[in-house]
Design an enzyme around this catalytic site. Structure first.
Site, PDB file in Angstrom:
ATOM      1  N   TYR A  46     -18.735  80.089 -11.335  1.00 44.76           N
ATOM      2  CA  TYR A  46     -19.534  81.317 -11.519  1.00 44.76           C
ATOM      3  C   TYR A  46     -20.534  81.067 -12.631  1.00 44.76           C
ATOM      4  CZ  TYR A  46     -19.092  85.681  -9.070  1.00 44.76           C
ATOM      5  OH  TYR A  46     -19.250  86.680  -8.159  1.00 44.76           O
ATOM      6  N   GLU A  48     -23.433  83.427 -13.651  1.00 39.98           N
ATOM      7  CA  GLU A  48     -24.420  84.514 -13.791  1.00 39.98           C
ATOM      8  C   GLU A  48     -25.315  84.267 -14.990  1.00 39.98           C
ATOM      9  OE1 GLU A  48     -22.769  88.459 -13.789  1.00 39.98           O
ATOM     10  OE2 GLU A  48     -21.967  88.183 -11.778  1.00 39.98           O
ATOM     11  N   ASP A 203     -45.793  83.537   1.274  1.00 37.29           N
ATOM     12  CA  ASP A 203     -44.468  83.231   1.817  1.00 37.29           C
ATOM     13  C   ASP A 203     -44.636  81.974   2.665  1.00 37.29           C
ATOM     14  OD1 ASP A 203     -42.181  83.029   3.315  1.00 37.29           O
ATOM     15  OD2 ASP A 203     -41.998  85.168   3.732  1.00 37.29           O
ATOM     16  N   THR A 229     -38.205  79.589   1.746  1.00 36.06           N
ATOM     17  CA  THR A 229     -36.831  79.217   2.071  1.00 36.06           C
ATOM     18  C   THR A 229     -36.815  77.687   2.070  1.00 36.06           C
ATOM     19  OG1 THR A 229     -37.342  79.369   4.422  1.00 36.06           O
ATOM     20  CG2 THR A 229     -36.258  81.267   3.415  1.00 36.06           C
ATOM     21  N   LYS A 232     -36.119  75.332   6.510  1.00 31.98           N
ATOM     22  CA  LYS A 232     -36.930  75.221   7.740  1.00 31.98           C
ATOM     23  C   LYS A 232     -37.578  73.835   7.748  1.00 31.98           C
ATOM     24  CE  LYS A 232     -37.469  80.214   8.191  1.00 31.98           C
ATOM     25  NZ  LYS A 232     -37.100  80.892   6.937  1.00 31.98           N
ATOM     26  N   ARG A 238     -29.568  76.445   3.527  1.00 35.46           N
ATOM     27  CA  ARG A 238     -30.061  77.822   3.708  1.00 35.46           C
ATOM     28  C   ARG A 238     -30.158  78.468   2.330  1.00 35.46           C
ATOM     29  NH1 ARG A 238     -29.951  78.683   8.935  1.00 35.46           N
ATOM     30  NH2 ARG A 238     -30.701  80.778   8.565  1.00 35.46           N
TER      31      ARG A 238
HETATM   32  N1  DSN Z   1     -36.059  84.867  11.277  1.00 34.08           N
HETATM   33  C1  DSN Z   1     -36.519  83.709  10.547  1.00 34.08           C
HETATM   34  C2  DSN Z   1     -37.339  82.866  11.448  1.00 34.08           C
HETATM   35  O1  DSN Z   1     -36.762  82.427  12.400  1.00 34.08           O
HETATM   36  O2  DSN Z   1     -38.534  82.634  11.261  1.00 34.08           O
HETATM   37  C3  DSN Z   1     -37.184  84.133   9.364  1.00 34.08           C
HETATM   38  O3  DSN Z   1     -36.391  85.089   8.688  1.00 34.08           O
END
Ligand code: DSN
Length: 397
Positions: A46, A48, A203, A229, A232, A238
């Site tokens: 943990y 924080e 984004d 993120t 991808k 993730r």
């Molecule tokens: N839903 C995701 C995507 O597949 O692009 C993004 O949150």
């Protein structure tokens, strides 16, 4: 594993992943090192707070992990610590955007009746739920204005976006997408934000790996804040991270406070370590080749499907993703049927709305394709030609 039920399900999923062609534009296949970090004992801790100022004891090691992740994130995108701050704690993209808005866009004030405004790309034009979609908290807690694509080009019309921004005067413009295949002109977005006094938030969740690999323009020279993120095109776990330009507005301090105590408790240090692994991997020369191949593959797949008579939104792609109109105003098949027919043949895609879609999101006119995962598997242009033919045959059967 002692838990045989979960072990069996993990094996089943591994087998499923191996047996299909994965064209989900937001998925990828991580390295063994990323998996090792994710499954490490760092998960027991943990932590924080932030490195050097935690609420729990015993953080000597995780502080080093988090600082290394920060240093690698900056290096990957060629940023200086004096100019950019990084928060590597957000658990995923949607809460990262949400936290950032809570820091930078005023919520409804009952005394003055004032409420901040977010401007983003409409979901059906390729935006994301958290870019101000009315059903998302980002479209309820803040006023929201959504721009659409130019009808003739199916691409962003920067003049239209500018006019809308000047009329609506949003506090923050979010630029980025989940289903827009083209390069975004970040310089033009900067000019639009300056013309209406808005913060420019990018984004880059979908194309971060392409930026890192030099296959897509970098938003950093123009943005005030950048969220991505890491799972991808970046090919990590993730997770999500936020980059914040350091200046007198002190957005960095506001965003750190919005993450904790504003939204989260303890960060997931095992995932932060896995993200750090992926940043190192993405800084290697092989990753540059990979990112370029992702785009080459997408371009070929789009072109071949187009040759076979399918309507590809905007006429092609500059990135890893393709938006394909399978319905074609009744001449083809709905996106939902297209997706399930392809899945039966072992090709995994997601159904998707297309710009100006007259069908609903649960039964839209198109599908979204992406080449990140299959390029990780070593697929090249010739494989895309064969894949387009196979998809065409399945969809027309
Ligand atoms: N839903 C995701 C995507 O597949 O692009 C993004 O949150």
């Amino acid at each position: 594993m002692k838990d045989k039920q979960i072990e069996k399900l993990i094996k089943e999923e591994e087998k499923r992943q191996k047996s299909v062609v994965n064209l989900i534009a937001s998925e990828n296949i991580v390295s063994e090192d990323v998996l090792k970090a994710l499954g490490s004992k760092l998960t027991n801790k943990y932590a924080e707070g932030y490195p050097g100022r935690r609420y729990y004891g015993g953080n000597q090691v995780v502080d080093k992990v988090e600082n290394l992740a920060i240093a690698r994130a900056l290096k990957l995108f060629k940023l200086k610590m004096t100019d950019w701050h990084v928060n590597v704690q957000p658990l995923s993209g949607s809460p990262a955007n949400f936290a950032l808005y809570t820091a930078l866009v005023p919520m409804f004030d009952p005394k003055t009746s004032k409420q901040g405004k977010i401007m983003g790309m409409k979901l059906s034009s390729g935006g994301h739920l958290t870019h101000g979609y009315p059903g998302s908290m980002t479209g309820k807690i803040w006023k929201s204005v959504q721009f659409e694509l130019g009808k003739d080009t199916e691409m962003i019309n920067y003049e239209d976006v500018k006019k809308l921004a000047i009329t609506e005067k949003p506090d923050l413009i979010v630029c980025g997408f989940t289903a827009y295949p083209r390069v975004v002109d970040f310089k033009k977005f900067r000019e639009i934000a300056d013309a209406c006094g808005a913060i420019l938030h990018v984004d880059m969740s979908h194309f971060a790996g392409l930026v890192a690999g030099g296959a897509y323009p970098s938003p950093f020279p123009y943005a005030d804040t950048v969220m991505t993120t890491t799972h991808k095109s970046l090919r990590g776990p993730r997770h999500a991270i936020i980059f914040v330009k350091k200046d007198t507005r002190e957005f960095d301090k506001k965003i750190d406070k919005a993450i904790i105590p504003g939204l989260y408790g303890g960060p997931h240090e095992n995932t932060i370590a896995a993200a750090a692994v992926s940043f190192l991997e993405a800084s290697k020369p092989e990753f540059k080749k990979y990112a370029k191949q992702v785009v080459k593959n997408a371009k070929v797949l789009a072109k071949e499907l187009q040759k076979l008579g399918w309507h590809i939104i905007s006429g092609g792609t500059d990135s890893h993703l393709i938006l394909m109109d399978t319905w074609m105003e009744g001449k083809g098949i709905p996106g939902k049927d297209a997706s399930s027919k392809l899945e039966k043949a072992g090709i995994i895609v997601n159904m998707n709305t297309i710009p100006g879609d007259t069908r609903g999101p649960m039964d839209p006119s198109g599908i979204r394709l992406g080449t990140c995962a299959e390029t990780t598997r070593g697929k090249k242009e010739k494989d895309m030609v064969a894949l387009a033919k196979k998809m065409d045959k399945i969809l027309r059967s």
